[in-house]
Design a protein around this motif. Structure first.
Motif, PDB file in Angstrom:
ATOM      1  N   UNK A  12      69.597 -29.936  38.033  1.00 57.19           N
ATOM      2  CA  UNK A  12      69.716 -30.285  39.439  1.00 57.19           C
ATOM      3  C   UNK A  12      70.781 -29.436  40.131  1.00 57.19           C
ATOM      4  N   UNK A  13      71.793 -29.018  39.389  1.00 60.10           N
ATOM      5  CA  UNK A  13      72.873 -28.219  39.974  1.00 60.10           C
ATOM      6  C   UNK A  13      72.355 -26.942  40.628  1.00 60.10           C
ATOM      7  N   UNK A  14      71.201 -26.454  40.158  1.00 61.33           N
ATOM      8  CA  UNK A  14      70.609 -25.227  40.710  1.00 61.33           C
ATOM      9  C   UNK A  14      69.568 -25.507  41.796  1.00 61.33           C
ATOM     10  N   UNK A  15      69.372 -26.785  42.137  1.00 63.13           N
ATOM     11  CA  UNK A  15      68.316 -27.160  43.079  1.00 63.13           C
ATOM     12  C   UNK A  15      68.856 -27.963  44.261  1.00 63.13           C
ATOM     13  N   UNK A  19      66.755 -29.835  47.334  1.00 63.85           N
ATOM     14  CA  UNK A  19      66.705 -31.289  47.532  1.00 63.85           C
ATOM     15  C   UNK A  19      67.364 -31.699  48.843  1.00 63.85           C
ATOM     16  N   UNK A  20      68.311 -30.897  49.321  1.00 62.43           N
ATOM     17  CA  UNK A  20      68.946 -31.206  50.601  1.00 62.43           C
ATOM     18  C   UNK A  20      67.981 -31.067  51.776  1.00 62.43           C
ATOM     19  N   UNK A  21      66.894 -30.318  51.591  1.00 54.30           N
ATOM     20  CA  UNK A  21      65.907 -30.190  52.665  1.00 54.30           C
ATOM     21  C   UNK A  21      65.227 -31.519  52.970  1.00 54.30           C
ATOM     22  N   UNK A  22      65.301 -32.470  52.027  1.00 52.57           N
ATOM     23  CA  UNK A  22      64.688 -33.785  52.229  1.00 52.57           C
ATOM     24  C   UNK A  22      65.514 -34.684  53.138  1.00 52.57           C
ATOM     25  N   UNK A  23      66.771 -34.298  53.345  1.00 54.34           N
ATOM     26  CA  UNK A  23      67.668 -35.035  54.249  1.00 54.34           C
ATOM     27  C   UNK A  23      67.716 -36.524  53.906  1.00 54.34           C
ATOM     28  N   UNK A  24      67.866 -36.818  52.622  1.00 51.20           N
ATOM     29  CA  UNK A  24      67.881 -38.205  52.153  1.00 51.20           C
ATOM     30  C   UNK A  24      69.240 -38.854  52.379  1.00 51.20           C
ATOM     31  N   UNK A  25      69.201 -40.122  52.720  1.00 49.41           N
ATOM     32  CA  UNK A  25      70.434 -40.917  52.741  1.00 49.41           C
ATOM     33  C   UNK A  25      70.750 -41.425  51.340  1.00 49.41           C
ATOM     34  N   UNK A 218      56.808 -27.979  45.901  1.00 49.76           N
ATOM     35  CA  UNK A 218      57.663 -28.636  44.918  1.00 49.76           C
ATOM     36  C   UNK A 218      57.369 -28.218  43.484  1.00 49.76           C
ATOM     37  N   UNK A 219      56.153 -27.776  43.204  1.00 46.75           N
ATOM     38  CA  UNK A 219      55.859 -27.323  41.839  1.00 46.75           C
ATOM     39  C   UNK A 219      56.584 -26.033  41.487  1.00 46.75           C
ATOM     40  N   UNK A 220      57.179 -25.390  42.449  1.00 48.44           N
ATOM     41  CA  UNK A 220      58.037 -24.245  42.160  1.00 48.44           C
ATOM     42  C   UNK A 220      59.360 -24.680  41.538  1.00 48.44           C
ATOM     43  N   UNK A 221      59.679 -25.965  41.687  1.00 47.58           N
ATOM     44  CA  UNK A 221      60.998 -26.451  41.289  1.00 47.58           C
ATOM     45  C   UNK A 221      60.959 -27.538  40.226  1.00 47.58           C
ATOM     46  N   UNK A 222      59.813 -28.185  40.048  1.00 42.19           N
ATOM     47  CA  UNK A 222      59.709 -29.284  39.085  1.00 42.19           C
ATOM     48  C   UNK A 222      58.234 -29.554  38.810  1.00 42.19           C
ATOM     49  N   UNK A 223      57.983 -30.356  37.765  1.00 40.03           N
ATOM     50  CA  UNK A 223      56.611 -30.801  37.512  1.00 40.03           C
ATOM     51  C   UNK A 223      56.307 -32.111  38.240  1.00 40.03           C
ATOM     52  N   UNK A 224      57.286 -32.642  38.946  1.00 39.95           N
ATOM     53  CA  UNK A 224      57.119 -33.865  39.747  1.00 39.95           C
ATOM     54  C   UNK A 224      57.253 -33.555  41.236  1.00 39.95           C
ATOM     55  N   UNK A 225      56.629 -34.397  42.034  1.00 41.17           N
ATOM     56  CA  UNK A 225      56.682 -34.290  43.485  1.00 41.17           C
ATOM     57  C   UNK A 225      57.528 -35.446  44.017  1.00 41.17           C
ATOM     58  N   UNK A 226      58.430 -35.200  44.959  1.00 42.12           N
ATOM     59  CA  UNK A 226      59.255 -36.299  45.475  1.00 42.12           C
ATOM     60  C   UNK A 226      58.476 -37.296  46.317  1.00 42.12           C
ATOM     61  N   UNK A 227      58.887 -38.552  46.231  1.00 43.94           N
ATOM     62  CA  UNK A 227      58.390 -39.619  47.095  1.00 43.94           C
ATOM     63  C   UNK A 227      59.484 -39.929  48.118  1.00 43.94           C
TER      64      UNK A 227
END
Length: 233
Positions: A12-15, A19-25, A218-227
């Protein structure tokens, strides 16, 4: 409030920029390293307000919140089950972050781990402000006919305490017949599965909406897609 769950597939340290593009609280991330034991100063600074749980410092489940949100870990005995992180958000919302694992169990692996955890603690999440979310590594399509801790059994037990999957409520699709996937084995488009979930209490369901990320990105960064859940608290 914007809540995201994502299995980052490690490092995650490299991503962080991604992940900040999701603008999550509030972020719930599976397969992330423990910030307190990371050699990355950038990651340590980024993870200023967090909780983390895992058996290995390189891979666990982490919860990361923007200020001024308050995270308070709940002291619930996991009984050797992996990997569960229960906490309170702002002393109001009961949340269980999940990364279901095989845990060297020939019988109660993955969904069996979740089923056993619920037998001990589902009463904690039987209130109007409850969320259970993460990588379940499970789907109704893998139910076994003579087993009483199938995915469908877990869904039923959660429904009994008023907690339901926002995806299935929003899209009106049965479990096991999802038209959108959250995981692609080996990042291959022809190996799709729906194994990540956000379960909400009925009170919160009325105030929420769900979006699943674009697999081509997202498949460029993980095998999972964020919800991504937009929730009016």
């Amino acid at each position: 409030m914007r809540i995201v769950t994502w299995n980052c597939n490690g490092a995650l340290r490299n991503k962080l920029d991604v992940i900040d593009t999701l603008k999550a609280d509030l972020l719930v991330v599976q397969e992330c390293e423990n910030p307190s034991e990371s050699s990355s100063k950038i990651y340590k600074n980024w993870a200023e307000n967090y909780l983390w749980e895992g058996s290995y410092k390189s891979k666990g489940v982490g919860v990361f919140a923007k200020a001024p949100l308050v995270l308070e870990r709940l002291n619930l005995d996991a009984g050797g089950l992996e990997c569960f992180l229960p906490f309170k958000l702002n002393k109001m919302v009961s949340i269980l972050a999940v990364w279901s694992k095989q845990n060297n169990s020939p019988t109660f692996a993955y969904i069996g781990q979740i089923w056993k955890y619920l037998q001990k603690h589902k009463h904690v999440f039987s209130n109007e402000n409850s969320i259970i979310l993460g990588d379940f590594n499970s789907n109704t399509c893998w139910d076994i006919w003579d087993r009483w801790w199938n995915h469908s059994d877990v869904v039923r037990e959660l429904a009994e305490i008023g907690v339901c999957s926002i995806y299935h409520e929003q899209y009106q699709e049965p479990h096991g017949q999802e038209s959108q996937s959250t995981f692609y084995m080996y990042r291959k488009s022809d190996k799709p599965y729906h194994i990540d979930y956000v379960f909400l209490s009925q009170f919160l369901l009325k105030k929420s909406s769900l979006e699943i990320g674009d697999k081509n990105f997202w498949l460029q960064h993980s095998d999972h897609i964020p919800l991504v859940v937009e929730l009016d608290i």
